[in-house]
Motif scaffolding. Sequence first.
Motif, short mmCIF file in Angstrom:
data_model
loop_
_atom_site.label_atom_id
_atom_site.label_comp_id
_atom_site.label_asym_id
_atom_site.label_seq_id
_atom_site.Cartn_x
_atom_site.Cartn_y
_atom_site.Cartn_z
N CYS A 10 -2.11 -5.97 1.58
CA CYS A 10 -1.23 -5.44 1.54
C CYS A 10 -0.85 -5.83 2.80
O CYS A 10 -1.57 -5.54 3.71
CB CYS A 10 -1.31 -4.49 0.48
SG CYS A 10 -2.19 -4.77 -1.02
N ASN A 23 5.13 -0.78 3.05
CA ASN A 23 6.18 -1.76 2.80
C ASN A 23 6.43 -2.60 4.05
O ASN A 23 6.30 -2.14 5.17
CB ASN A 23 7.49 -1.05 2.43
CG ASN A 23 7.33 -0.27 1.15
OD1 ASN A 23 6.44 -0.53 0.37
ND2 ASN A 23 8.21 0.69 0.95
N GLN A 24 6.87 -3.85 3.84
CA GLN A 24 7.22 -4.72 4.95
C GLN A 24 8.57 -5.34 4.66
O GLN A 24 8.98 -5.44 3.50
CB GLN A 24 6.18 -5.82 5.11
CG GLN A 24 6.18 -6.77 3.90
CD GLN A 24 5.39 -8.02 4.21
OE1 GLN A 24 4.49 -7.97 5.04
NE2 GLN A 24 5.69 -9.10 3.60
N THR A 30 6.17 -12.37 2.27
CA THR A 30 5.72 -11.62 1.11
C THR A 30 4.56 -12.37 0.47
O THR A 30 4.70 -13.52 0.08
CB THR A 30 6.84 -11.44 0.07
OG1 THR A 30 7.91 -10.72 0.67
CG2 THR A 30 6.32 -10.66 -1.14
N ASN A 61 -2.32 5.25 5.89
CA ASN A 61 -2.50 5.11 4.45
C ASN A 61 -3.74 5.85 3.97
O ASN A 61 -3.73 6.52 2.92
CB ASN A 61 -2.61 3.63 4.07
CG ASN A 61 -1.29 2.92 4.12
OD1 ASN A 61 -0.24 3.55 4.15
ND2 ASN A 61 -1.32 1.61 4.16
N GLY A 167 2.19 3.94 -0.71
CA GLY A 167 2.63 3.39 -1.99
C GLY A 167 2.53 4.41 -3.11
O GLY A 167 1.69 5.30 -3.08
N SER A 199 5.05 -2.63 -2.01
CA SER A 199 3.81 -3.03 -1.36
C SER A 199 2.77 -3.54 -2.35
O SER A 199 1.87 -4.30 -1.99
CB SER A 199 3.24 -1.86 -0.56
OG SER A 199 3.13 -0.71 -1.37
N ASN A 202 1.95 -7.37 -2.91
CA ASN A 202 1.08 -8.11 -2.02
C ASN A 202 -0.39 -8.01 -2.40
O ASN A 202 -1.25 -8.52 -1.68
CB ASN A 202 1.24 -7.59 -0.58
CG ASN A 202 2.68 -7.67 -0.11
OD1 ASN A 202 3.34 -8.67 -0.32
ND2 ASN A 202 3.16 -6.61 0.52
#
Length: 417
Positions: A10, A23-24, A30, A61, A167, A199, A202
């Motif tokens: 991730c 998230n990025q 990606t 997380n 997520g 996310s 990934n």
Amino acid sequence: MSLTSISLFCILAVLANASPVPNQPRSVYTLREGKPRLSFQERATVSGKSIQELLAIDRANVVAKYEHNNKLAAAAKASGLLTKSKRQSTIGLTDVNSGGVDELYYGTLQIGTPSQDITFDFDTGSSDLWVPTQNSNGYNDGTHFNTAASSTFQSTGQSFADQYGSGTCSGTLATDTVSFGSLTANPQYFGAVTQVSSSFDNNPATGLCGLAYQSIASSGQAPLPLNLYNSGQISSPEFGFRITADTSNGAELTMGGIASDYAGASFQSTPVTTQTYYEVNTNGITVNENIVSGSFPAAIDTGTTLIYVPTSAASAFYNAIPGSSSAGNGAYNYPCDFSGTVGFNFPNIGNLDFNVNDLNAGNNGDGTCVGAVQGQDIQDTNGNDFAIIGDVFIKSYYTVFNFGSNYVAFSPANGNT
């Protein structure tokens, strides 16, 4: 979720937990399903963040995962009745390794009629089975479950939602035939997911298979191991994990027993104290065979990469390693050339050391390394600060999770560390 997970899977997270990573920005990079991951240093470069910042994200997380499942456990009643069963089966797992660190392990289940091969992250820190479907909003490289192609797929019409770190996923609770090697659960409840956080794009695995107790299942339904046992598919209420170090071959999960080459092995067990995650008690964390902290409970979580311990225990741990220093927010640096022993002391067992090489979560380039043992005060369902013991420790042992007699057992890994 649990104590890994995780526990379910991730690019901005340095380490895997059973939850997706945060998230990025899509404009940066990606990483798609099934593709290898960047090393930790490479991730820091492309994201513009330091390794310590990435560790902080991963830590958040893990906290979110356990806080979410604690709410489920608080509202659940302990389940109990198990019936007799007959056999066992083993599937291979793929090790996802980045920069020398083993981040997660995933394998393949068969779902539907005719069966479709779907990859899953197997997580003892959560309890739900879910998979993105063909109409999911998430990235699909052809690996999602096609509900329309299965003649045995049935939607219950009930909503399904779960949360893993930053997520989330949601969709419909459904049933279908799910096979684990030669074993078949028919029907098995699972989340047919149509909405997933970006996310999840990934993750090298498509779905997540939670293996913990039913009390923390968002669906309220029996997790796959319990369903296989109740339906007479497996020989005993347990499963065994072999997770390898720095190799894509050899890792495996045996449902209903243990791997054949461990049939004569000596196992040491410690009881599960809270039937939510696979939570056990510890007498503390150890350095050079000495207990250096107070006692605390811990979840043994295949869905989490690193080790998270109460902040007081982390401080005591690194104080016992000369040359260590705090990097802030529960992270520590230690001398890369440290060659002592590190581990945990468990009731009924005593000291269990893990490979000291796996303490290294990243090289700072100045003779110090980022420690894979992190400080974080996370509460279990009883309100106690506890530890999440992830793959960094587990891969040093063949580990058995028994949900009938309720214990976790360890035997030194056969050449995998």
